[in-house]
Design a protein around this motif. Structure first.
Motif, PDB file in Angstrom:
ATOM      1  N   PRO A  79       0.842  -1.200   0.000  1.00  0.00           N
ATOM      2  CA  PRO A  79       0.000   0.000   0.000  1.00  0.00           C
ATOM      3  C   PRO A  79       0.873   1.245   0.000  1.00  0.00           C
ATOM      4  O   PRO A  79       1.874   1.317   0.711  1.00  0.00           O
TER       5      PRO A  79
ATOM      6  N   ARG B 115      -3.740   1.038  -3.025  1.00  0.00           N
ATOM      7  CA  ARG B 115      -3.392  -0.195  -2.310  1.00  0.00           C
ATOM      8  C   ARG B 115      -2.679  -1.176  -3.224  1.00  0.00           C
ATOM      9  O   ARG B 115      -2.237  -2.238  -2.786  1.00  0.00           O
TER      10      ARG B 115
ATOM     11  N   PRO C  12      -4.410  -7.822   2.479  1.00  0.00           N
ATOM     12  CA  PRO C  12      -3.254  -7.403   1.673  1.00  0.00           C
ATOM     13  C   PRO C  12      -2.200  -8.496   1.637  1.00  0.00           C
ATOM     14  O   PRO C  12      -2.041  -9.280   2.580  1.00  0.00           O
TER      15      PRO C  12
END
Length: 382
Positions: free
Chosen positions: A12, A17, A165
């Motif tokens: 990010p 992101r 993520p």
């Protein structure tokens, strides 16, 4: 146009992101609007027709060469099959200097796309030739070489769908999910909770079989062998058809199944020995090949795997039919794609010989010609 300070944003970042390539681009005065470059956009579209993001000719807002570089870098990756959608160009406080940011799915591919995009822009400026097909092939080949394999990729896609993520830690298959103290890591399809002892057991087929048998799980009879002669002796002890395979192999490498003659077994031992100096001979168990995916205590998915085969049409040879099957874009080299190209290797040739066929034989319409008995996807199975 001059490009400098190229860096990868591997997590990010200020822009999004998404992982991205960021470059500092200097544009000369006439390059700050391609409207000041007569014929440039026409020449650019001739070389890259899919570049539709600039808008129609006569657009109201000035489009700089930096933005052209942005759109070309993103478009080249998209045309090569990379799942990228984000890009942005921002003008800095210094006149003529821009920050260009383009998403990438694989860093090496993103960097190559930026390099090729520069070549594309230069070719359009100088009215020089540009081979788009070759450029896309370079990107696809590199992407196939470096991208995650199907199993690891499936885990990553599942994480992305849950807004978790991730970051690829190596050029291999080590991936980090999350950040800081709550991060987790996987290596290929193994998690950081997979013990070294469990992995060692799983890599030894004979030890795995011993422990399963001790737990009351049915296993095929057989034993390790030390030579081609010993392999034949083990086959005689077992009786009936046998399987010859490396004791610590994977992905179906060196595996030969449904063997009965001494010639077949000794030839199969030589192939397995090339993969590992520890070879197993076991009873052959006929039936379909299934893979079951269990997560926690639930069966999530099941797949039946068929061995590599072709179906005759009465016109083309087996070799030509294999080439036709291999033209499927889902089939690639190695283990990075969802399917692997069928190989006419020693195992396939031996399988054809046992059926009285050769690669040049033209099978009758509708005849199924099996090219090896194991159904591993990495050896051409489906």
């Amino acid at each position: 146009m001059q490009v400098s300070r190229i860096r990868a944003l591997r997590g990010p970042n200020l822009w999004s992101r998404h992982t991205a390539i960021e470059a500092i681009v200097y544009c000369a005065e006439e390059e700050r609007s391609i409207d000041h470059m007569p014929g440039f956009e026409i020449r650019l579209r001739e070389r890259f027709p899919e570049l539709a993001m600039l808008g129609p000719a006569g657009h109201d807002e000035a489009v700089s060469m930096a933005q052209v570089l942005e759109f070309a870098t993103l478009g080249l990756q998209a045309q090569a099959g990379c799942p990228v959608t984000f890009s942005r160009t921002a003008q800095t406080l210094e006149t003529g200097i821009y920050q260009v940011v383009v998403e990438y799915s694989e860093e090496a591919v993103g960097r190559l796309a930026l390099e090729i995009a520069q070549d594309l822009c230069k070719a359009a400026v100088e009215d020089a030739s540009f081979d788009l097909a070759q450029a896309l092939d370079r990107l696809r080949e590199l992407d196939e070489d470096v991208r995650l394999g199907p199993s690891t990729g499936a885990i990553v896609y599942a994480a992305v769908a849950r807004n978790i993520p991730y970051r690829r830690l190596t050029e291999g298959s080590m991936v980090q999910f999350g950040w800081g103290s709550r991060q987790r890591r996987i290596q290929a399809a193994e998690t950081d909770r997979t013990s070294a002892v469990a992995e060692s057991i799983a890599q030894d087929k004979e030890l795995s079989k011993i422990l399963l048998h001790a737990a009351g799980v049915p296993v095929p009879t057989g034993r390790p062998v030390l030579s081609a002669e010993d392999a034949w002796a083990a086959a005689c002890e077992i009786g009936g058809a046998v399987v010859v395979k490396p004791q610590d192999g994977n992905q179906g490498k060196g595996v030969a199944v449904n063997l009965s003659s001494r010639e077949q077994i000794e030839a199969a031992y030589a192939i397995a020995y090339e993969v590992s100096d520890e070879v197993l001979v076991e009873r052959y168990l006929p039936g379909h090949d299934y893979r079951l995916l269990v997560i926690g205590d639930k069966l999530i998915a099941a797949a039946r795997r068929d061995p590599p085969l072709v179906i005759g049409d009465g016109v083309h040879s087996i070799r030509q039919l294999v080439e036709r099957v291999n033209s499927d874009p889902r089939r690639g080299e190695g283990h990075a794609t969802s399917l692997t190209r069928i190989r006419l290797d020693e195992v396939a040739l031996a399988r054809l010989t046992s059926a009285g066929l050769t690669p040049e034989t033209v099978p009758a319409r509708g005849r199924r010609v099996v090219l090896r008995n194991n159904a591993n996807l990495s050896t051409g199975g489906t």
